[in-house]
Design a protein around this motif. Structure first.
Motif, PDB file in Angstrom:
ATOM      1  N   LEU A  99      29.323  22.453  -7.188  1.00 44.04           N
ATOM      2  CA  LEU A  99      29.552  21.157  -7.805  1.00 44.04           C
ATOM      3  C   LEU A  99      30.736  20.447  -7.162  1.00 44.04           C
ATOM      4  CD1 LEU A  99      29.120  21.829 -11.645  1.00 44.04           C
ATOM      5  CD2 LEU A  99      27.380  21.253  -9.936  1.00 44.04           C
ATOM      6  N   THR A 100      30.651  19.124  -7.089  1.00 39.88           N
ATOM      7  CA  THR A 100      31.796  18.323  -6.683  1.00 39.88           C
ATOM      8  C   THR A 100      32.803  18.291  -7.831  1.00 39.88           C
ATOM      9  OG1 THR A 100      30.880  16.266  -7.561  1.00 39.88           O
ATOM     10  CG2 THR A 100      30.252  16.867  -5.301  1.00 39.88           C
ATOM     11  N   ASP A 101      33.985  17.740  -7.558  1.00 39.96           N
ATOM     12  CA  ASP A 101      34.988  17.621  -8.621  1.00 39.96           C
ATOM     13  C   ASP A 101      34.458  16.774  -9.773  1.00 39.96           C
ATOM     14  OD1 ASP A 101      36.723  19.152  -7.146  1.00 39.96           O
ATOM     15  OD2 ASP A 101      37.891  17.462  -6.373  1.00 39.96           O
ATOM     16  N   ALA A 102      33.757  15.679  -9.446  1.00 36.00           N
ATOM     17  CA  ALA A 102      33.214  14.812 -10.494  1.00 36.00           C
ATOM     18  C   ALA A 102      32.152  15.548 -11.304  1.00 36.00           C
ATOM     19  CB  ALA A 102      32.623  13.547  -9.877  1.00 36.00           C
ATOM     20  N   GLU A 103      31.301  16.320 -10.639  1.00 32.90           N
ATOM     21  CA  GLU A 103      30.261  17.074 -11.341  1.00 32.90           C
ATOM     22  C   GLU A 103      30.874  18.165 -12.215  1.00 32.90           C
ATOM     23  OE1 GLU A 103      26.514  16.741  -8.218  1.00 32.90           O
ATOM     24  OE2 GLU A 103      28.070  18.243  -7.879  1.00 32.90           O
ATOM     25  N   HIS A 104      31.934  18.797 -11.709  1.00 39.75           N
ATOM     26  CA  HIS A 104      32.616  19.827 -12.490  1.00 39.75           C
ATOM     27  C   HIS A 104      33.204  19.220 -13.765  1.00 39.75           C
ATOM     28  CE1 HIS A 104      35.463  23.585 -12.253  1.00 39.75           C
ATOM     29  NE2 HIS A 104      34.929  23.425 -13.451  1.00 39.75           N
ATOM     30  N   ALA A 105      33.851  18.054 -13.622  1.00 36.30           N
ATOM     31  CA  ALA A 105      34.410  17.375 -14.795  1.00 36.30           C
ATOM     32  C   ALA A 105      33.308  16.980 -15.767  1.00 36.30           C
ATOM     33  CB  ALA A 105      35.203  16.148 -14.347  1.00 36.30           C
ATOM     34  N   HIS A 106      32.190  16.520 -15.244  1.00 34.87           N
ATOM     35  CA  HIS A 106      31.054  16.126 -16.083  1.00 34.87           C
ATOM     36  C   HIS A 106      30.532  17.322 -16.871  1.00 34.87           C
ATOM     37  CE1 HIS A 106      27.690  13.623 -17.236  1.00 34.87           C
ATOM     38  NE2 HIS A 106      26.814  14.450 -16.708  1.00 34.87           N
ATOM     39  N   LEU A 107      30.401  18.461 -16.211  1.00 32.82           N
ATOM     40  CA  LEU A 107      29.955  19.681 -16.889  1.00 32.82           C
ATOM     41  C   LEU A 107      30.918  20.067 -18.006  1.00 32.82           C
ATOM     42  CD1 LEU A 107      28.119  22.200 -17.094  1.00 32.82           C
ATOM     43  CD2 LEU A 107      29.528  23.250 -15.302  1.00 32.82           C
ATOM     44  N   THR A 108      32.206  19.970 -17.734  1.00 32.18           N
ATOM     45  CA  THR A 108      33.213  20.312 -18.732  1.00 32.18           C
ATOM     46  C   THR A 108      33.118  19.395 -19.948  1.00 32.18           C
ATOM     47  OG1 THR A 108      34.714  21.132 -17.013  1.00 32.18           O
ATOM     48  CG2 THR A 108      35.685  20.577 -19.148  1.00 32.18           C
ATOM     49  N   HIS A 109      32.947  18.099 -19.723  1.00 30.09           N
ATOM     50  CA  HIS A 109      32.838  17.148 -20.828  1.00 30.09           C
ATOM     51  C   HIS A 109      31.616  17.443 -21.697  1.00 30.09           C
ATOM     52  CE1 HIS A 109      36.166  14.516 -20.055  1.00 30.09           C
ATOM     53  NE2 HIS A 109      35.795  14.290 -18.809  1.00 30.09           N
ATOM     54  N   MET A 110      30.498  17.808 -21.063  1.00 31.60           N
ATOM     55  CA  MET A 110      29.268  18.024 -21.820  1.00 31.60           C
ATOM     56  C   MET A 110      29.306  19.293 -22.660  1.00 31.60           C
ATOM     57  SD  MET A 110      26.097  16.697 -19.492  1.00 31.60           S
ATOM     58  CE  MET A 110      26.489  17.760 -18.096  1.00 31.60           C
ATOM     59  N   THR A 111      30.202  20.214 -22.338  1.00 30.00           N
ATOM     60  CA  THR A 111      30.281  21.448 -23.119  1.00 30.00           C
ATOM     61  C   THR A 111      31.367  21.395 -24.185  1.00 30.00           C
ATOM     62  OG1 THR A 111      31.734  22.419 -21.419  1.00 30.00           O
ATOM     63  CG2 THR A 111      29.365  22.888 -21.264  1.00 30.00           C
ATOM     64  N   LYS A 112      32.069  20.265 -24.269  1.00 32.55           N
ATOM     65  CA  LYS A 112      33.068  20.129 -25.324  1.00 32.55           C
ATOM     66  C   LYS A 112      32.372  19.966 -26.669  1.00 32.55           C
ATOM     67  CE  LYS A 112      36.846  18.096 -22.649  1.00 32.55           C
ATOM     68  NZ  LYS A 112      37.668  16.878 -22.445  1.00 32.55           N
ATOM     69  N   PRO A 113      32.981  20.430 -27.739  1.00 35.62           N
ATOM     70  CA  PRO A 113      32.368  20.257 -29.068  1.00 35.62           C
ATOM     71  C   PRO A 113      32.175  18.789 -29.387  1.00 35.62           C
ATOM     72  CG  PRO A 113      34.203  21.812 -29.146  1.00 35.62           C
ATOM     73  CD  PRO A 113      34.243  21.182 -27.791  1.00 35.62           C
ATOM     74  N   ASN A 140      22.771  12.536 -11.282  1.00 35.22           N
ATOM     75  CA  ASN A 140      23.883  12.528 -10.337  1.00 35.22           C
ATOM     76  C   ASN A 140      25.086  11.832 -10.958  1.00 35.22           C
ATOM     77  OD1 ASN A 140      22.384  13.847  -8.381  1.00 35.22           O
ATOM     78  ND2 ASN A 140      21.699  11.950  -7.420  1.00 35.22           N
ATOM     79  N   VAL A 141      26.267  12.342 -10.672  1.00 36.19           N
ATOM     80  CA  VAL A 141      27.505  11.728 -11.157  1.00 36.19           C
ATOM     81  C   VAL A 141      28.454  11.546  -9.981  1.00 36.19           C
ATOM     82  CG1 VAL A 141      27.319  12.655 -13.491  1.00 36.19           C
ATOM     83  CG2 VAL A 141      28.516  13.976 -11.755  1.00 36.19           C
ATOM     84  N   LYS A 142      29.309  10.531 -10.093  1.00 36.12           N
ATOM     85  CA  LYS A 142      30.217  10.218  -8.989  1.00 36.12           C
ATOM     86  C   LYS A 142      31.405   9.436  -9.516  1.00 36.12           C
ATOM     87  CE  LYS A 142      30.167   8.020  -4.398  1.00 36.12           C
ATOM     88  NZ  LYS A 142      29.320   7.264  -3.423  1.00 36.12           N
ATOM     89  N   GLU A 143      32.586   9.726  -8.950  1.00 35.23           N
ATOM     90  CA  GLU A 143      33.778   8.940  -9.266  1.00 35.23           C
ATOM     91  C   GLU A 143      33.801   7.685  -8.401  1.00 35.23           C
ATOM     92  OE1 GLU A 143      36.185   9.287 -11.383  1.00 35.23           O
ATOM     93  OE2 GLU A 143      36.454  11.408 -11.902  1.00 35.23           O
TER      94      GLU A 143
END
Length: 307
Positions: free
Chosen positions: A93-107, A234-237
């Motif tokens: 994952l790119t940095d943006a994709e990693h951040a996106h994954l983290t946001h989606m797993t937040k409660p 796809n996600v991108k900064e």
């Protein structure tokens, strides 16, 4: 590393289904990888699924197949940052994709009552800065790719946004619903893809935004290309690069752009454009600046309000 609550996630007031979004994102990231991309042998000529198998991804991430399967089914509750890092690394994952994954797993945040949408404001000092940037097209973008403020040269380059209803001052609407913008950007496909990727990233951070839901719904109905790009997940900064602009008065311009994240509002960005010093594009910008309001008025013909 493996600690996850396997209980179903309670439904909430989110605009987007978090479980479905997480599931589709992980599936599409896994599908784009091939075994040889990650140093795994590829056994057999025919694979029933595109990309890596779940068991292959789980092996790379160092988690059990059952654990990863639950995550890809959308159950991201109580997943640790360590596990997310391992999965992000395995998926490349790119940095943006990693951040996106983290946001989606937040409660999910459960609200007792839906609040009115926050009115986006551009502070006075920033508006004054835009006005002083005489030779540089510049604008401020906000949530959902809304266009919030701009200087006269940006209007001369991109069209008179002031003549549009506030709802229409949005990059996603303009790119996908205005034929004029399909002519404006030489590489329209890249502009369209970037615009959807920005929206996807915003959606991961703000899944309960009703205005975003309305925007995505409208664009999905009206634009087949938007539907296709939205489905890629796809996600991108926002960043920097070069855009080729086909202007009806100034001709074709090659302009470098820079995106500056504003420190006092996480959703706002200052975007500037410039031509290489001494280039024909830099000269064309100077011409547009000298034409002033005449260039803006002439340009109205290609951005009809409500398009």
């Amino acid at each position: 590393m493996e600690a996850m609550d396997d209980q179903p996630v309670p439904s909430g007031p989110e605009t987007f289904d978090r479980r479905a979004e997480l599931s589709e994102f992980l599936r599409t990231r896994r599908a784009r990888l091939k075994p040889q991309d990650v140093g795994l042998p590829e056994f057999g000529r025919h694979r029933r699924v595109p990309g890596l198998r779940r068991e292959e991804l789980a092996q790379l991430a160092g988690v059990s197949v059952a654990y990863y399967t639950r995550l890809e089914q959308g159950n991201g509750r109580n997943v640790s940052a360590e596990v997310l890092d391992a999965i992000a690394h395995a998926l490349r994952l790119t940095d943006a994709e990693h951040a996106h994954l983290t946001h989606m797993t937040k409660p999910a945040r459960h609200k007792k009552k839906r609040r009115p949408a926050r009115v986006q404001q551009v502070r006075l000092g920033l508006r004054q800065l835009l006005d002083t940037m005489d030779g540089v097209p510049a604008y401020v973008s906000g949530a959902r790719t809304d266009i919030l403020a701009w200087n006269p040269l940006a209007a001369a380059l991109f069209g008179d946004w002031g003549a549009l209803p506030p709802k229409e001052r949005n990059w996603a609407r303009l790119v996908f619903l205005s034929p004029a913008y399909q002519d404006l950007f030489v590489d329209w496909d890249a502009k369209a893809s970037d615009t959807v990727s920005y929206l996807r990233l915003y959606a991961g951070c703000h899944p309960d935004d009703p205005e975003l839901s309305a925007l995505v719904g409208e664009l999905s109905v009206k634009s087949e290309e938007f539907r296709r790009l939205w489905a890629t997940h796809n996600v991108k900064e926002k960043g920097h690069g070069v855009k080729l602009i086909r202007h009806p008065l100034a001709g074709e311009l090659s302009l470098s752009y820079e995106t500056l994240h504003l420190p006092d509002d996480e959703e706002q960005f200052l975007v500037t454009f410039h031509g290489e010093p001494g280039s024909a594009s830099a000269e064309a910008l100077r011409m547009l600046a000298s034409w002033g309001s005449d260039a803006i008025r002439a340009d109205l013909t290609r951005i009809p309000p409500g398009s």
